[in-house]
Design a protein around this motif. Structure first.
Motif, short mmCIF file in Angstrom:
data_model
loop_
_atom_site.label_atom_id
_atom_site.label_comp_id
_atom_site.label_asym_id
_atom_site.label_seq_id
_atom_site.Cartn_x
_atom_site.Cartn_y
_atom_site.Cartn_z
N ALA A 1 -28.27 1.25 18.89
CA ALA A 1 -28.23 1.84 20.23
C ALA A 1 -29.57 2.49 20.58
O ALA A 1 -30.08 2.34 21.70
CB ALA A 1 -27.11 2.87 20.31
N PHE B 1 -31.76 0.98 23.65
CA PHE B 1 -31.85 1.86 24.82
C PHE B 1 -32.54 3.16 24.43
O PHE B 1 -31.91 4.22 24.40
CB PHE B 1 -30.46 2.13 25.38
N TYR C 1 -29.72 6.87 25.12
CA TYR C 1 -28.96 6.67 23.89
C TYR C 1 -27.46 6.57 24.15
O TYR C 1 -26.77 5.74 23.55
CB TYR C 1 -29.28 7.80 22.90
N GLY D 1 -26.55 3.30 25.24
CA GLY D 1 -26.58 2.40 24.09
C GLY D 1 -25.29 2.44 23.29
O GLY D 1 -24.77 1.41 22.87
#
Length: 250
Positions: free
Chosen positions: A83, A87, A91, A94
């Motif tokens: 994640a 991203f 986060y 993600g």
């Protein structure tokens, strides 16, 4: 920044025991297994889910990610780390993406799970010798329990250790150290089966000889993590030569 990101990642050189032969483990007490790619060949399904879902959200400019990208950046990693990689500026997004991806994976896996060749031969060898055994995985619990159940191994494993249940998941050694504690066995009499750089790194960092499977990840990448040796699958003569010698040593 998450704690895992603030720490230096472990390397194969963190363990001076990495070159120990499996023969030095006699008397053998336990065997630890990863799940994805080690019990069953599921990486193609994970890759399919990532490729489809990332393309849907326009990741990589909408160009589908390839398998080489998946192996280098995703395979074997805990979802928290995936994640953060996918991203870095969001986060939480993600984590939500990974939850949806795991839902897709569980839909894909129905009726499509196949054990690694020779898996039941090696599990019988372990059972016949009364060895302790645990599954040690970075997979979410629902995934891990589903795969283990579909393979008919729910009664085989005496413990299932998840990366999310430890302070740090693989490639840190924590999950393997927790498995040793749960089984009440010594690292001096236990070895690991793994299929990813992340997993092999974790096993070696825990001081455990780690046998690498070249299920999907290239041998040249796995070798960098310093496995005891590599095998194609559980019918590989190299493995059985060592196990037969181990029997004689004990």
């Amino acid at each position: 920044m998450r704690e895992e990101e603030s720490m230096s990642m472990p390397t194969a050189d963190d363990s001076s025991d990495r070159s120990r032969s499996l023969l030095e483990l006699a008397p053998l007490e336990a065997v630890l297994f990863d799940v994805d790619g080690t019990l069953c060949d599921t990486d193609p399904l994970h890759y399919h889910a990532f490729r489809e879902m990332l393309q849907e959200i326009g990741y990589n400019g909408g160009v589908p990610v390839d398998e080489e990208w998946f192996i280098e950046n995703i395979a074997g990693k805990h979802n928290d780390d995936a994640a953060a990689f996918l991203f870095p500026d969001d986060y939480e997004r993600g984590l939500r993406f990974l939850e949806d991806k795991e839902d897709m994976f569980r839909r894909l896996i129905k009726d499509k799970i196949e054990p690694i060749k020779g898996l039941y031969k090696v599990t019988k060898w372990i059972e016949d010798r009364g060895l302790k055994r645990a599954a040690v995985t970075n997979a979410p619990r629902e995934n891990a329990e589903l795969m283990i159940s579909m393979l008919g191994l729910s009664d085989f494993f005496q413990a299932v250790v998840l990366g999310c249940d430890c302070e740090h998941p693989k490639p840190f050694p924590d999950p393997f150290l927790k498995a040793l504690d749960l089984l009440n066995v010594s690292k001096d009499h236990t070895f690991v089966f793994e299929d990813s750089v992340s997993g092999i790194t974790a096993g070696v960092a825990a001081g455990l000889p780690t046998v690498g499977l070249t299920t999907r990840n290239p041998a040249h990448l796995l070798t960098k993590a310093k496995p005891a040796f590599l095998i194609k699958d559980y019918e590989d003569p190299k493995l059985w030569t060592v196990l037969d010698q181990l029997d004689k040593t004990e």
